[in-house]
Write an enzyme that holds these catalytic residues in place. Structure first.
Site, PDB file in Angstrom:
ATOM      1  N   THR A  85       9.704  14.751 -12.190  1.00 24.09           N
ATOM      2  CA  THR A  85       9.938  13.941 -13.300  1.00 24.09           C
ATOM      3  C   THR A  85      10.238  12.458 -12.723  1.00 24.09           C
ATOM      4  O   THR A  85      10.835  12.005 -11.910  1.00 24.09           O
ATOM      5  CB  THR A  85      10.811  14.250 -14.307  1.00 24.09           C
ATOM      6  OG1 THR A  85      10.732  13.475 -15.537  1.00 24.09           O
ATOM      7  CG2 THR A  85      12.271  14.273 -13.916  1.00 24.09           C
ATOM      8  N   CYS A  86       9.534  11.252 -13.711  1.00 20.67           N
ATOM      9  CA  CYS A  86       9.815   9.924 -13.460  1.00 20.67           C
ATOM     10  C   CYS A  86      10.129   9.612 -14.891  1.00 20.67           C
ATOM     11  O   CYS A  86      10.303  10.376 -15.946  1.00 20.67           O
ATOM     12  CB  CYS A  86       9.135   9.208 -12.687  1.00 20.67           C
ATOM     13  SG  CYS A  86       7.504   9.137 -13.419  1.00 20.67           S
ATOM     14  N   LEU A  87       9.783   8.037 -15.172  1.00 23.03           N
ATOM     15  CA  LEU A  87      10.289   7.734 -16.337  1.00 23.03           C
ATOM     16  C   LEU A  87       8.769   7.938 -17.321  1.00 23.03           C
ATOM     17  O   LEU A  87       8.890   8.482 -18.399  1.00 23.03           O
ATOM     18  CB  LEU A  87       9.929   5.941 -16.422  1.00 23.03           C
ATOM     19  CG  LEU A  87      10.050   5.331 -17.417  1.00 23.03           C
ATOM     20  CD1 LEU A  87      11.414   5.674 -18.301  1.00 23.03           C
ATOM     21  CD2 LEU A  87      10.000   3.710 -17.420  1.00 23.03           C
TER      22      LEU A  87
END
Length: 175
Positions: free
Chosen positions: A130-132
């Site tokens: 995941t990331c932003l």
């Protein structure tokens, strides 16, 4: 030349983190238009890198660049609901900067760099990246598949989608 590009991207990342902090603190991240604007901000550096690669390719013939090669196996996209239901079966890895992670991450997510993943995580481990907004995690997920990882999942929409689905973010440096 390479040093200037790195400095540019460092400044761009810093500006993005500051904007993210302001939006997170004000609660504006819950709006769909804010999420779209953040995705565009995140997409801009990737587009610049892609255009640079294409320019190099045009200038130096049909050279093969590792980052543009396709793999036969692709990461599996996950929605926030799917990740929440399988969270105890997956190792959730957040690939954002330390400041972004500290400002809010999925509970239980570890913040690891690519090199740390290669050193610490076995290739048969089921991993959710995941990331932003899902762009950086998609790049990392594809890279992990190219490195021989077989159970790689990518959270579509990143922590923005996670929060919009009504799930909490945890602040601080602890997973």
């Amino acid at each position: 030349m390479g040093c200037r590009i790195r400095k540019f991207f460092s400044w761009l990342l810093l500006i993005g983190v500051i904007i993210f902090g302001v939006l997170l603190g004000s609660g504006l991240l819950n709006s769909p238009s804010a999420a779209a604007a953040i995705r565009q901000l995140e997409e801009a550096p990737r587009q610049m890198v892609y255009q640079s690669q294409q320019t190099l390719k045009d200038q130096y013939g049909n050279m093969k660049l590792k980052s543009t090669q396709k793999s036969a196996i692709n990461p599996v996209p996950l929605t926030p609901v799917q990740l929440k239901s399988r969270q105890n079966q997956l190792l959730v890895i957040d690939v954002r900067s330390g400041l972004e992670y500290w400002m809010g991450h999925i509970p239980g997510a570890k913040r690891l760099s690519r090199s740390a993943i290669l050193k610490e995580i076995p290739k048969d481990q089921a991993i959710a990246i995941t990331c932003l907004s899902g762009h950086r995690s998609a790049i990392t997920a594809h890279w992990l598949v190219s490195q021989g990882y077989h159970q790689v999942y990518n959270l579509q929409g990143g922590t923005i989608a996670w929060q919009q689905a009504g799930y909490p973010l945890q602040r601080g440096s602890q997973p």
